[in-house]
Design a protein around this motif. Structure first.
Motif, PDB file in Angstrom:
ATOM      1  N   TRP A 244      40.116  44.568  40.067  1.00  0.00           N
ATOM      2  CA  TRP A 244      39.309  45.059  41.181  1.00  0.00           C
ATOM      3  C   TRP A 244      38.834  46.491  40.915  1.00  0.00           C
ATOM      4  N   ASP A 245      39.706  47.322  40.365  1.00  0.00           N
ATOM      5  CA  ASP A 245      39.322  48.691  39.978  1.00  0.00           C
ATOM      6  C   ASP A 245      38.162  48.653  38.994  1.00  0.00           C
ATOM      7  N   TYR A 246      38.301  47.784  37.989  1.00  0.00           N
ATOM      8  CA  TYR A 246      37.274  47.681  36.942  1.00  0.00           C
ATOM      9  C   TYR A 246      35.965  47.150  37.525  1.00  0.00           C
ATOM     10  N   THR A 247      36.072  46.176  38.429  1.00  0.00           N
ATOM     11  CA  THR A 247      34.873  45.611  39.076  1.00  0.00           C
ATOM     12  C   THR A 247      34.101  46.689  39.839  1.00  0.00           C
TER      13      THR A 247
ATOM     14  N   SER B 156      46.102  35.796  46.020  1.00  0.00           N
ATOM     15  CA  SER B 156      47.454  36.133  46.494  1.00  0.00           C
ATOM     16  C   SER B 156      47.558  37.569  46.981  1.00  0.00           C
ATOM     17  N   THR B 157      46.589  38.433  46.635  1.00  0.00           N
ATOM     18  CA  THR B 157      46.607  39.829  47.093  1.00  0.00           C
ATOM     19  C   THR B 157      45.248  40.207  47.667  1.00  0.00           C
ATOM     20  N   ARG B 158      45.195  41.360  48.350  1.00  0.00           N
ATOM     21  CA  ARG B 158      43.934  41.825  48.925  1.00  0.00           C
ATOM     22  C   ARG B 158      42.918  42.154  47.823  1.00  0.00           C
ATOM     23  N   ASP B 159      43.391  42.760  46.727  1.00  0.00           N
ATOM     24  CA  ASP B 159      42.472  43.097  45.624  1.00  0.00           C
ATOM     25  C   ASP B 159      41.912  41.842  44.973  1.00  0.00           C
ATOM     26  N   GLY B 160      42.774  40.855  44.745  1.00  0.00           N
ATOM     27  CA  GLY B 160      42.306  39.604  44.148  1.00  0.00           C
ATOM     28  C   GLY B 160      41.336  38.877  45.055  1.00  0.00           C
ATOM     29  N   THR B 161      41.617  38.891  46.345  1.00  0.00           N
ATOM     30  CA  THR B 161      40.722  38.261  47.321  1.00  0.00           C
ATOM     31  C   THR B 161      39.360  38.957  47.334  1.00  0.00           C
ATOM     32  N   SER B 162      39.368  40.269  47.169  1.00  0.00           N
ATOM     33  CA  SER B 162      38.105  41.027  47.134  1.00  0.00           C
ATOM     34  C   SER B 162      37.239  40.575  45.959  1.00  0.00           C
ATOM     35  N   ILE B 163      37.894  40.291  44.833  1.00  0.00           N
ATOM     36  CA  ILE B 163      37.154  39.815  43.646  1.00  0.00           C
ATOM     37  C   ILE B 163      36.541  38.450  43.932  1.00  0.00           C
ATOM     38  N   VAL B 164      37.338  37.546  44.533  1.00  0.00           N
ATOM     39  CA  VAL B 164      36.839  36.198  44.834  1.00  0.00           C
ATOM     40  C   VAL B 164      35.698  36.270  45.843  1.00  0.00           C
ATOM     41  N   ALA B 165      35.810  37.173  46.808  1.00  0.00           N
ATOM     42  CA  ALA B 165      34.741  37.333  47.805  1.00  0.00           C
ATOM     43  C   ALA B 165      33.444  37.777  47.132  1.00  0.00           C
ATOM     44  N   LYS B 166      33.543  38.662  46.153  1.00  0.00           N
ATOM     45  CA  LYS B 166      32.350  39.108  45.411  1.00  0.00           C
ATOM     46  C   LYS B 166      31.781  37.972  44.568  1.00  0.00           C
ATOM     47  N   CYS B 167      32.662  37.157  43.994  1.00  0.00           N
ATOM     48  CA  CYS B 167      32.203  35.990  43.223  1.00  0.00           C
ATOM     49  C   CYS B 167      31.413  35.039  44.123  1.00  0.00           C
ATOM     50  N   ALA B 168      31.901  34.859  45.347  1.00  0.00           N
ATOM     51  CA  ALA B 168      31.221  33.963  46.296  1.00  0.00           C
ATOM     52  C   ALA B 168      29.896  34.557  46.752  1.00  0.00           C
ATOM     53  N   ALA B 169      29.891  35.856  47.039  1.00  0.00           N
ATOM     54  CA  ALA B 169      28.689  36.502  47.584  1.00  0.00           C
ATOM     55  C   ALA B 169      27.570  36.583  46.564  1.00  0.00           C
ATOM     56  N   TYR B 170      27.912  36.868  45.300  1.00  0.00           N
ATOM     57  CA  TYR B 170      26.881  37.114  44.275  1.00  0.00           C
ATOM     58  C   TYR B 170      26.769  35.998  43.241  1.00  0.00           C
ATOM     59  N   GLY B 171      27.603  34.961  43.364  1.00  0.00           N
ATOM     60  CA  GLY B 171      27.551  33.866  42.398  1.00  0.00           C
ATOM     61  C   GLY B 171      26.366  32.940  42.626  1.00  0.00           C
TER      62      GLY B 171
ATOM     63  N   GLY C   2      44.353  60.235  39.214  1.00  0.00           N
ATOM     64  CA  GLY C   2      43.980  59.389  40.341  1.00  0.00           C
ATOM     65  C   GLY C   2      44.945  58.223  40.459  1.00  0.00           C
ATOM     66  N   ASN C   3      44.933  57.557  41.604  1.00  0.00           N
ATOM     67  CA  ASN C   3      45.805  56.397  41.799  1.00  0.00           C
ATOM     68  C   ASN C   3      45.232  55.131  41.173  1.00  0.00           C
ATOM     69  N   ASN C   4      43.941  55.164  40.847  1.00  0.00           N
ATOM     70  CA  ASN C   4      43.319  54.009  40.208  1.00  0.00           C
ATOM     71  C   ASN C   4      42.160  54.471  39.334  1.00  0.00           C
ATOM     72  N   LEU C   5      41.480  53.534  38.709  1.00  0.00           N
ATOM     73  CA  LEU C   5      40.408  53.852  37.775  1.00  0.00           C
ATOM     74  C   LEU C   5      39.253  54.585  38.449  1.00  0.00           C
ATOM     75  N   CYS C   6      38.872  54.117  39.632  1.00  0.00           N
ATOM     76  CA  CYS C   6      37.738  54.739  40.333  1.00  0.00           C
ATOM     77  C   CYS C   6      38.034  56.189  40.702  1.00  0.00           C
ATOM     78  N   GLU C   7      39.258  56.467  41.129  1.00  0.00           N
ATOM     79  CA  GLU C   7      39.622  57.849  41.469  1.00  0.00           C
ATOM     80  C   GLU C   7      39.611  58.731  40.231  1.00  0.00           C
TER      81      GLU C   7
ATOM     82  N   PHE D 216      29.273  43.266  36.658  1.00  0.00           N
ATOM     83  CA  PHE D 216      30.324  42.301  36.984  1.00  0.00           C
ATOM     84  C   PHE D 216      29.774  40.874  36.957  1.00  0.00           C
ATOM     85  N   CYS D 217      28.608  40.681  37.551  1.00  0.00           N
ATOM     86  CA  CYS D 217      28.012  39.338  37.613  1.00  0.00           C
ATOM     87  C   CYS D 217      27.637  38.814  36.235  1.00  0.00           C
ATOM     88  N   SER D 218      27.138  39.693  35.387  1.00  0.00           N
ATOM     89  CA  SER D 218      26.674  39.256  34.069  1.00  0.00           C
ATOM     90  C   SER D 218      27.814  39.047  33.073  1.00  0.00           C
TER      91      SER D 218
END
Length: 558
Positions: free
Chosen positions: A249-252, A277-292, A204-209, A260-262
């Motif tokens: 982001w793959d691991y998340t 600085s990247t789309r993947d990093g921004t996705s992590i920060v967005a999840k931190c904001a949404a579920y923090g 796969g191209n990443n962990l999830c795949e 991830f939250c715990s």
């Protein structure tokens, strides 16, 4: 023996006397040369440096460079010599220059010489620049890339979490095409994928795949990634590297939001500015904001204080700001950390921007404008909100605060939160529209913002209405769309606007829009289907657009 000893002492004394007569800088140079003369291969290194000094001159012709490289390659003919020189902090620049100015065959030869110690060289502060140069100048040659990947095989995980080696991994994955590094990347995900995957279909191209292909290895793969990469990378602060953000982001995604939250969320919040600085990093920060928690969101706001404008104008980071604002109950903190910065011009702005409203730059930007649009539209217009966002943004963002383990992550009513934020921005938004209506109306992003400001918060502002009605937009490629939207939603605008003549396709579109409203029927020009058809034929002869005129004919017939 006594005579020899006295002779040596005499030579040493004369040397010291000679050195003492030199200036302080000359003494330092002499001492440096004395030390370097005792190193291995001192003579060869000295000769190489002389060639390097000539090689780096920018005025060299191709023939000059070729001749100098031929001389240098003769000196560097021994493989072990190249490796030893590359590891010397003052001589590694010679190898770097050799890689930069060499031919494809010469570069390939140097790569083969460095290969046995490539992993070690990649971890040394000065030597690793040789590997960076090899990637930078050799990535187009498949054979060089294969030698490089083969020499680093089995060392990827250690390099990825090494303070110096991480730079090599970063450049390798950002420069060499993914197709060539796909099998090499499998080392990130553990032995089950790096050793036993035989062909591209199994990789796969990443962990999830990879987990999707082999779900039985999910637990072991996640454990391996966490133990060997994620935790070590977090401890060493590798947040700014693109490959590490992708891995996070793959691991998340693989472990799920609850895990991830715990286990990770609180550790990542303070490093949000590096992650976006990247789309993947921004996705992590967005999840931190949404579920923090409320405290986590406050820490996020602290991180972005002073960087709200630049983040909104960034290709990816705007999503993190948007998510924070959508879910944070403490609107006072949002005012102070985010909105207050947006309504003031940056101090380092040029003088030519002094008359420009601080929000104009955001309204005209494709990404930053979405921040304003989401705040302007009420919760009842959820479908319209989503139309302004692309599918990826809708998938990533939580437009309403989510629930974690059945418990809402925000307590305040969504509409109350939005209105509190909008109340602060309203006077600034209206002021911007009055000052820059023409600029906004001629921009795709700006016209959307202008339309929603008028519809949602300024429909009763007569000054803004007069400003919009006075604009000549019917012939503008963007402005005529804005006119059609305003005609559809505002009776006041229809009565105040100047009715155009059907002399062009765009003007005809405006008239066709007006014909659906009875309140302006008396103001419309008297025109027949025959006249419009005649105009269509004239336009077709000179190959001008006729779509609007054809739409007008349909309206007239009906």
């Amino acid at each position: 023996h006594g005579g020899d000893s006295s002779k040596k002492n005499h030579q040493k004394k004369s040397k010291l006397d000679h050195t003492s007569q030199l200036s302080s800088s000359a003494q330092k140079r002499a001492l440096k040369q004395e030390r370097q003369s005792h190193r291995r291969h001192a003579d060869v290194v000295r000769d190489c440096k002389e060639i390097w000094n000539k090689l780096r001159v920018k005025t060299n012709t191709k023939d000059d460079t070729k001749n100098l490289m031929d001389q240098l390659m003769i000196l560097l003919k021994d493989d072990s010599l190249i490796r030893e020189i590359a590891l010397q902090h003052d001589a590694s620049r010679v190898v770097q220059a050799a890689i930069q100015f060499s031919t494809v065959e010469q570069r390939r030869s140097i790569c083969k010489s460095l290969a046995p110690q490539m992993a070690e060289i990649s971890k040394v502060q000065y030597a690793h620049f040789c590997v960076l140069k090899m990637i930078q100048y050799g990535y187009k040659d498949d054979e060089t890339v294969q030698i490089l990947l083969k020499s680093l095989k089995g060392h990827l995980c250690k390099l990825a979490v090494h303070s110096v080696g991480a730079r090599v991994v970063e450049l390798l994955f950002s420069t060499v095409p993914q197709k060539q590094t796909k099998s090499f990347r499998q080392e990130f995900y553990g032995p089950h994928f790096s050793i036993f995957a035989q062909d591209d279909e199994e990789m796969g191209n990443n962990l999830c795949e990879n987990i999707a292909k082999k779900p039985q290895h999910k637990e072991s793969a996640c454990e391996y990634v966490n133990k060997h990469l994620v935790q070590k990378g977090i401890d060493k602060g590798l947040y700014g590297f693109t490959y590490f953000q992708q891995l996070l982001w793959d691991y998340t995604q693989a472990i799920g939001i609850a895990e991830f939250c715990s286990s990770m969320l609180s550790n990542l919040v303070d490093h949000a500015l590096h992650l976006v600085s990247t789309r993947d990093g921004t996705s992590i920060v967005a999840k931190c904001a949404a579920y923090g928690s409320a405290k986590d969101r406050k820490r996020l706001l602290k991180c972005f204080k002073g960087y709200a404008r630049s983040s909104l104008l960034h290709r990816d980071a705007y999503l993190s700001i948007l998510q924070i604002v959508l879910v944070t109950d403490d609107t006072v903190s949002v005012h102070k950390s985010i909105l207050a910065e947006l309504v003031t011009l940056p101090e380092d702005d040029n003088n030519d921007k002094e008359d420009q409203h601080p929000l104009l730059e955001l309204a005209l930007d494709d990404n930053a404008s979405k921040f304003l649009l989401v705040l302007l539209l009420p919760e009842s217009m959820e479908e319209q909100r989503r139309k302004y966002l692309d599918p990826m943004e809708c998938k990533l963002l939580e437009l309403t605060p989510p629930k974690l383990n059945g418990v809402p992550t925000s307590k305040k009513n969504n509409e109350t939160r939005r209105q509190e934020l909008l109340r602060y921005l309203t006077p600034h938004l209206i002021h911007m529209c009055k000052d820059h209506a023409e600029i906004l109306s001629q921009s795709i992003a700006g016209s959307k913002v202008l339309l929603q400001i008028y519809n949602q918060i300024a429909a009763d502002d007569n000054d803004l209405l007069d400003k919009l009605a006075s604009l000549s937009l019917s012939e503008h490629p963007v402005g005529h769309f804005l006119m059609q939207h305003l005609i559809a939603c505002s009776e006041k605008f229809r009565k105040a606007m100047v009715i155009p003549d059907p002399t062009s396709s765009r003007n005809a579109f405006i008239l066709a829009s007006l014909m659906t409203h009875d309140d302006v029927a008396s103001r419309l020009p008297k025109i027949s289907v025959k006249e419009v058809n005649k105009l269509i034929k004239e336009k077709q002869k000179v190959k001008e657009a006729t779509a609007g005129l054809e739409a007008l004919v349909k309206k007239l017939k009906n």
